[in-house]
Design a protein around this motif. Structure first.
Motif, PDB file in Angstrom:
ATOM      1  N   UNK A 231       0.516   7.907  -6.010  1.00  0.00           N
ATOM      2  CA  UNK A 231      -0.759   7.494  -5.420  1.00  0.00           C
ATOM      3  C   UNK A 231      -0.843   5.977  -5.295  1.00  0.00           C
ATOM      4  N   UNK A 232      -0.356   5.261  -6.338  1.00  0.00           N
ATOM      5  CA  UNK A 232      -0.397   3.806  -6.311  1.00  0.00           C
ATOM      6  C   UNK A 232       0.503   3.252  -5.208  1.00  0.00           C
ATOM      7  N   UNK A 233       1.704   3.811  -5.110  1.00  0.00           N
ATOM      8  CA  UNK A 233       2.625   3.327  -4.080  1.00  0.00           C
ATOM      9  C   UNK A 233       2.140   3.688  -2.679  1.00  0.00           C
ATOM     10  N   UNK A 234       1.491   4.855  -2.548  1.00  0.00           N
ATOM     11  CA  UNK A 234       1.023   5.279  -1.226  1.00  0.00           C
ATOM     12  C   UNK A 234      -0.063   4.360  -0.688  1.00  0.00           C
ATOM     13  N   UNK A 235      -0.853   3.769  -1.582  1.00  0.00           N
ATOM     14  CA  UNK A 235      -1.891   2.842  -1.119  1.00  0.00           C
ATOM     15  C   UNK A 235      -1.291   1.542  -0.599  1.00  0.00           C
ATOM     16  N   UNK A 236      -0.037   1.276  -0.980  1.00  0.00           N
ATOM     17  CA  UNK A 236       0.635   0.039  -0.547  1.00  0.00           C
ATOM     18  C   UNK A 236       1.566   0.272   0.639  1.00  0.00           C
ATOM     19  N   UNK A 237       1.814   1.554   0.966  1.00  0.00           N
ATOM     20  CA  UNK A 237       2.820   1.869   1.973  1.00  0.00           C
ATOM     21  C   UNK A 237       2.563   1.233   3.326  1.00  0.00           C
ATOM     22  N   UNK A 238       1.336   1.370   3.827  1.00  0.00           N
ATOM     23  CA  UNK A 238       1.018   0.827   5.150  1.00  0.00           C
ATOM     24  C   UNK A 238       1.135  -0.689   5.161  1.00  0.00           C
ATOM     25  N   UNK A 239       0.614  -1.326   4.101  1.00  0.00           N
ATOM     26  CA  UNK A 239       0.674  -2.783   4.048  1.00  0.00           C
ATOM     27  C   UNK A 239       2.115  -3.267   3.975  1.00  0.00           C
ATOM     28  N   UNK A 240       2.938  -2.595   3.167  1.00  0.00           N
ATOM     29  CA  UNK A 240       4.356  -2.976   3.072  1.00  0.00           C
ATOM     30  C   UNK A 240       5.061  -2.826   4.412  1.00  0.00           C
ATOM     31  N   UNK A 241       4.708  -1.773   5.158  1.00  0.00           N
ATOM     32  CA  UNK A 241       5.308  -1.559   6.475  1.00  0.00           C
ATOM     33  C   UNK A 241       4.952  -2.690   7.433  1.00  0.00           C
ATOM     34  N   UNK A 242       3.670  -3.098   7.428  1.00  0.00           N
ATOM     35  CA  UNK A 242       3.217  -4.176   8.307  1.00  0.00           C
ATOM     36  C   UNK A 242       3.862  -5.508   7.907  1.00  0.00           C
ATOM     37  N   UNK A 243       3.929  -5.768   6.586  1.00  0.00           N
ATOM     38  CA  UNK A 243       4.567  -6.998   6.104  1.00  0.00           C
ATOM     39  C   UNK A 243       6.035  -7.034   6.519  1.00  0.00           C
TER      40      UNK A 243
END
Length: 307
Positions: A231-243
């Motif tokens: 759950x923690x990593x999934x909240x960062x997935x979109x942001x990491x993709x954009x970065x």
């Protein structure tokens, strides 16, 4: 003193047969960019569940994407349609300035979003106190102010240069380094300024993103359950993709400029950072984010009742 009134934007190719294809392709990408990012802003503003710091920053990122695309692509489309390459001196400097403002704003917003994820995962009990509305607004205003100061500084330094002949910009918009290369006066100070400000205004946000994710990964790995980790990593997935998309495309452009002498190839490569990320960001956040998909579904469900 400059002895001219306009630059010539050479675009991506001289082949006249390819111009209709390029026009159609960039028009399509521009419309997708505008509609996709406007949809993100509309969805976030219409759903109270998305009135959180992360989506506040996302809305501002979408607005920055719209602005940077509008600064560059319409002029290219007009030039292709009119079969002319000219852009006025004022128009060229305006492009330089606005591209720097909105590209810098994107850079700082990505860092602010990384800090938001750091606060949410590493300090969940204090998250609402840390990421209060006042701080969020101040971060956006600070990002915009710093980007504007940086852009105005570069633009004012370009004004001191003299441009005499060979005013052909091998690009589809006026990029700072390409314009400086056309000057017939000394550009040493301008080039030093580019490296110094890039190191500060690009390096510091990137360092902040890396620093945030080092702590995020460290905190996630200490979680007892695999469900919590996911759950923690999934909240960062979109942001990491954009970065990854934003900095990855800039890295590709930098490498391509270093290994090739062809300005046209560099111009084609620059499409990767000036057009593609802005078009893909809405898809990344809407397809990878469950909250966004749910809010979008609700919005689509309300549209028939409004018609």
């Amino acid at each position: 003193m400059s002895l001219f009134s306009e630059f010539l934007l050479l675009g991506l190719t001289d082949d006249l047969a390819l111009q209709p294809l390029i026009f159609s392709l960039f028009l399509f990408m521009y419309l997708v960019t505008i509609l996709g990012n406007l949809l993100i802003v509309l969805v976030v503003s219409s759903d109270s569940h998305l009135h959180t710091p992360m989506y506040f920053f996302l809305s501002n990122l979408s607005l920055a994407d719209i602005c940077i695309s509008t600064t560059t692509i319409p002029q290219m489309l007009v030039n292709i349609q009119r079969k002319r390459k000219a852009i006025s001196y004022t128009g060229c400097l305006s492009q330089v300035c606005f591209v720097l403002i909105f590209a810098g704003l994107e850079n700082f917003l990505l860092a602010a979003m990384a800090y938001d994820r750091y606060a949410a995962i590493c300090h969940p009990l204090r998250y609402t106190a840390i990421m209060n509305p006042c701080l969020c607004v101040l971060l956006v205003l600070f990002s915009f102010s710093i980007s504007t100061v940086d852009a105005l500084l570069h633009s004012l330094m370009v004004l001191r240069l003299s441009f005499c002949t060979d005013l052909e910009v091998p690009h589809f918009f006026c990029e700072l380094d390409q314009v400086i290369m056309l000057a017939c006066s000394d550009t040493l100070i301008n080039n030093i300024l580019i490296y110094v400000t890039a190191g500060i205004f690009a390096g510091v946000p990137l360092f902040g993103i890396i620093f945030s994710y080092i702590h995020i990964v460290s905190s996630v790995l200490q979680m007892p359950s695999s469900g919590g980790m996911y759950k923690a990593f999934s909240t960062c997935g979109s942001h990491l993709s954009v970065v990854s998309l934003f900095y990855g495309t800039i890295f590709v452009v930098y490498i391509s400029s270093a290994v090739t002498d062809s300005h046209r190839n560099a111009a084609v490569a620059s499409v990767l950072y000036s057009v593609v990320p802005q078009m893909l960001n809405p898809f990344i956040y809407s397809l990878r984010n469950r909250d966004m998909k749910e809010a979008l579904r609700k919005l689509m469900g309300r549209i028939p009742s409004l018609l």
